[in-house]
Design an enzyme around this catalytic site. Sequence first.
Site, short mmCIF file in Angstrom:
data_model
loop_
_atom_site.label_atom_id
_atom_site.label_comp_id
_atom_site.label_asym_id
_atom_site.label_seq_id
_atom_site.Cartn_x
_atom_site.Cartn_y
_atom_site.Cartn_z
N ASP A 33 0.82 -1.26 0.08
CA ASP A 33 -0.01 -0.19 -0.11
C ASP A 33 0.87 1.42 -0.04
O ASP A 33 2.01 1.23 0.31
CB ASP A 33 -0.63 0.10 1.41
N LYS A 55 -3.70 3.03 -2.64
CA LYS A 55 -4.71 3.78 -2.71
C LYS A 55 -4.52 5.28 -2.25
O LYS A 55 -4.01 5.28 -1.11
CB LYS A 55 -5.90 3.33 -1.83
N MET A 167 -8.22 9.74 9.13
CA MET A 167 -9.06 10.08 8.00
C MET A 167 -10.04 11.42 8.02
O MET A 167 -11.15 11.44 7.60
CB MET A 167 -9.73 8.97 7.42
N1 SAH Z 1 -4.63 0.70 9.12
C1 SAH Z 1 -4.05 2.14 9.07
C2 SAH Z 1 -5.00 3.01 8.68
C3 SAH Z 1 -5.47 3.42 7.49
S1 SAH Z 1 -6.73 4.56 7.20
C4 SAH Z 1 -3.41 2.12 10.68
O1 SAH Z 1 -3.76 1.20 11.39
O2 SAH Z 1 -2.96 3.14 11.08
C5 SAH Z 1 -5.33 5.85 6.74
C6 SAH Z 1 -5.61 6.80 7.63
O3 SAH Z 1 -4.48 6.70 8.94
C7 SAH Z 1 -5.18 8.28 7.57
O4 SAH Z 1 -5.99 9.05 6.92
C8 SAH Z 1 -4.40 8.79 8.66
O5 SAH Z 1 -5.53 9.32 9.58
C9 SAH Z 1 -3.98 7.60 9.40
N2 SAH Z 1 -2.45 7.45 9.26
C10 SAH Z 1 -1.74 6.42 8.82
N3 SAH Z 1 -0.66 6.64 8.74
C11 SAH Z 1 -0.23 7.77 9.54
C12 SAH Z 1 1.01 8.48 10.02
N4 SAH Z 1 2.16 8.14 9.73
N5 SAH Z 1 0.55 9.63 10.64
C13 SAH Z 1 -0.63 10.25 10.87
N6 SAH Z 1 -1.77 9.68 10.48
C14 SAH Z 1 -1.38 8.29 9.67
#
Ligand code: SAH
Length: 236
Positions: A33, A55, A167
């Site tokens: 991803d 995505k 998100m």
């Molecule tokens: N499965 C992922 C989340 C995916 S949804 C998890 O467990 O983290 C995508 C959202 O994750 C983004 O919109 C943001 O809110 C958050 N996100 C993912 N990586 C991030 C990071 N390094 N710093 C801040 N927010 C992050």
Amino acid sequence: MELIVVGAGPGDPELVTLKAIKALERADVILYDNLANKVLLDYRKEGCELVYVGKTPYKKYNSQDEINALIKHYADRFEVLVRLKGGDPFVFGRGMEELAFAKSYGMKTSYIPGITSMLGIGLSGIPLTHRGISEGFWVITGTKKDGSLSKDIQLALQSKTTLVIYMGMKNLPFIVEEAVKFGKSNIPAAIIQNASLPNMKMAKGTVVQLPELVKTHGLTHPAIIVIGDVVELAEG
Ligand code: SAH
């Protein structure tokens, strides 16, 4: 035929599990991803195929149906498929959908948890709970499947515990609107972008100040919104 859905952690490649690395070393093909750190792909064995199925946020680069079709395609050609996903695959990661699909296709399946990005917030000095300040935390998406705001955000805003929103950047004006509605406009809040990565950014203030902070700090996806008194514990 085997599908291993693997959590890549919040971004810093050292925040991945040993189990994840072992799976990456075994993979015949890795479907990865956007948010999974590409450095982790270096653990692959020779000949392992790499497939980008990223995505981009809010734009469906690859729909879930397309990803399922890809899983099917590679399952017919390779023995061990690893699906590497940012954070944890079961936290807004659709990991279960892919596992269910693989199972229905007769594949052996497994899941390897990852450190979800919200835990990277701690690296900016904000704890999710703190004795006497916050007795827990809500974790809610800021964007439902239809793009709207979850009604649970209203419930969370009426509690005293920490609210963590994934998100939520696109719907930030609506989140602020809700907070104002529930008399929480001046509650401490922060936005953390790229948590755990060298380009991590954090801005804090009150809820109503968030849209302005986004502008002045140039904050953008991927970012997490944290609302609650714990934010005050962060220095700076
Ligand atoms: N499965 C992922 C989340 C995916 S949804 C998890 O467990 O983290 C995508 C959202 O994750 C983004 O919109 C943001 O809110 C958050 N996100 C993912 N990586 C991030 C990071 N390094 N710093 C801040 N927010 C992050």
